[in-house]
Design an enzyme around this catalytic site. Structure first.
Site, short mmCIF file in Angstrom:
data_model
loop_
_atom_site.label_atom_id
_atom_site.label_comp_id
_atom_site.label_asym_id
_atom_site.label_seq_id
_atom_site.Cartn_x
_atom_site.Cartn_y
_atom_site.Cartn_z
CG ASP A 130 -1.81 1.11 1.07
OD1 ASP A 130 -2.25 1.65 0.18
OD2 ASP A 130 -2.30 1.53 2.13
CB CYS A 185 -18.91 -4.84 -13.07
SG CYS A 185 -17.50 -4.57 -11.72
CB CYS A 188 -23.76 -4.11 -11.38
SG CYS A 188 -24.05 -3.57 -9.60
CB CYS A 195 -20.63 6.95 -4.64
SG CYS A 195 -19.29 8.18 -3.96
CB CYS A 211 -13.04 9.46 -2.13
SG CYS A 211 -13.24 7.72 -1.30
CB CYS A 246 -19.94 -4.69 -4.38
SG CYS A 246 -19.20 -5.96 -5.74
#
Length: 309
Positions: A130, A185, A188, A195, A211, A246
């Protein structure tokens, strides 16, 4: 030793260390990603995350990180928690319930590299999780572990997306997995529709500067923009909305990693507990938690912002 045998040894060690998935891709230049990243940065979608502009060449060329790089080993570690927060508490992203994943995964990567050297021989390699300039989702897709969804997360068809992604780049030649070429996906758009800040754009582009995770963790200014008022849905640290909606996450299973067991305060603190928490107590309780990234001041800022939502 045959390439297939070396590869099997590495995957076996990864499994013994607790990683849920391990895939391997040939180290190469990421030309398409370079163009995408350049476009994303030029549009300012990284907000105040200036570090995203650094080490551009390293992000797209693994040999800049490990000279003579031949293989990129990608590892997934499930963090989906068994327990959930109190429903009325300020919300915290699930990845931050337990111990800081950087601390947990770095130890595992060191153990993996050490074990590879013991079982295969002296190699050159570096592990990343990360915080380094590595495009880990691209490498995960290239090593057959899943596809990148419309919400920008890596999605595994069998297990969903609640995973940390770790990378080990090495000069060892191995047998490579087939890249994941399908995208499940389909039509969808649940993550896009859900969001609240419209951070998820078309073509799998995420406007990081919009975000909730960016505002509650990355933004260092003490003022969150007023135009975000009423849009945080009680999220105090990070956000899981696009993962929670999801459909593929119906396959999520509870993590086996004990280090990711929730800190009791994260599960049990009420809004008033958070508001009354002193800086000294915060540092003590969350010394090994991802929450320390926002610091006590950042958490208090976030609390005030969502309180006035």
């Amino acid at each position: 030793m045959q390439l297939s045998k070396k590869t099997n040894i590495i995957k076996k060690i990864a499994s013994e260390l607790g990683f849920d998935h391990c895939g391997i891709a040939k180290a190469q230049l990421l030309n398409e990603d370079a163009q995408r990243l350049e476009s994303w940065l030029s549009k300012g979608m990284h907000g105040s995350m200036q570090y995203m502009e650094n080490y551009f060449d390293m992000r797209v060329d693994p040999s800049k990180l490990v000279p003579g790089a031949r293989s990129v080993i990608t590892l997934l570690l499930n963090y989906f928690p068994q327990e959930q927060q109190n429903s009325d508490a300020p919300k915290i992203a699930k990845y931050a319930y337990g111990k800081d994943y950087h601390e947990v995964i770095k130890l595992k990567l060191k153990a993996l590299l050490r074990s590879i050297k013991e079982n295969i021989g002296e190699i050159n390699g570096r592990g990343f999780v990360d915080s380094a300039p590595v495009l880990e989702r691209t490498w995960a897709q290239k090593s057959g572990l899943g596809w990148v969804g419309k919400n920008g997360n890596l999605i595994n068809k069998q297990s969903g997306s609640f995973f940390f992604i770790a990378t080990l780049i090495t000069d060892l030649e191995l047998t490579y997995d087939n890249a994941y070429t399908k995208d499940y996906c389909g039509t969808c758009t649940k993550c896009i529709d859900a969001c609240p800040t419209d951070a998820i754009l078309s073509n799998k582009v995420i406007d990081g500067s919009k975000c909730i995770s960016y505002f509650t963790i990355e933004l260092k200014e003490m003022l969150i923009p007023e135009n975000m008022k009423g849009k945080f849905d009680n999220w105090m640290f990070g956000c899981d909305i696009c993962q929670d909606v999801c459909p593929w996450n119906r396959f999520s299973i509870n993590t086996n990693e004990t280090d990711f067991s929730p800190i009791p305060e994260i599960l049990n603190f009420s809004k008033s507990d958070w508001e009354e928490l002193s800086e000294e107590s915060f540092k003590k309780i969350f010394a090994h938690s991802p929450l320390k990234r926002s610091k006590w001041k950042g958490i208090q800022r976030n609390l005030k912002f969502i309180q006035n939502d």
